[in-house]
Design a protein around this motif. Structure first.
Motif: not given
Length: 168
Positions: A79-106
């Motif tokens: 069972v997976m539960k979707m939750v609000h991430v108040e602190e947001g998501f880190a985007i590293p310098a020279g890198g990327s962060h994917a918002l994808a189904r089953g993971g982080d998203h808007v």
């Protein structure tokens, strides 16, 4: 201070600010799980081509009563539960962060109108350093789900929908 010194300082400030974070959004799309749903989500890859790490701290859009940054938490037993991430998501310098189904998203809650295939959704991403980045996210209702991700997924009860009314 002379006018020349002011201009030189302003030019230096604008150059140094650009090095903090330069955000590029790719492969963005938004969707609902079924026609007429009152919730939807947006997915994308956020790239930081700057020299300093940044943090996606907020998201806004007029298409829903409530718009939040979310992730999935494993509750055990599949069972997976979707939750609000108040602190947001880190985007590293020279890198990327994917918002994808089953993971982080808007997450869009209390949609004011149905999402329509081929239309776009206006979204403002808010970063600690880069500030506000406005994106037009295409609606793609035909993109296939990640296999197995919908099984065991709970959502509706984890969000306080009291007092939320779609905008007219």
């Amino acid at each position: 201070m002379t006018f020349k010194a002011f201009l030189a300082g302003a030019a230096l400030l604008s150059l140094s600010t650009a090095a903090y974070a330069d955000i590029i959004v790719t492969d963005a799309y938004a969707r609902t799980s079924m026609p007429g749903a009152k919730t939807g989500a947006a997915f994308m890859v956020i790239e930081n081509t700057g020299e300093m790490p940044d943090q996606l701290i907020d998201v806004r859009s007029d298409i829903a009563v409530k718009v939040e940054l979310h992730t999935h938490q494993d509750q055990g037993g599949g069972v997976m539960k979707m939750v609000h991430v108040e602190e947001g998501f880190a985007i590293p310098a020279g890198g990327s962060h994917a918002l994808a189904r089953g993971g982080d998203h808007v997450m869009f809650m209390g949609l004011s109108a149905p999402m329509v295939q081929g239309e776009t959704v206006p979204v403002t991403l808010v970063f600690e350093k880069a500030g506000e980045v406005q994106v037009e996210i295409p609606v793609d209702l035909e993109r296939q789900d990640v296999p197995g991700m919908q099984q065991g997924m709970t959502h509706g009860m984890e969000h306080d929908m009291q007092g939320m009314k779609p905008k007219n």
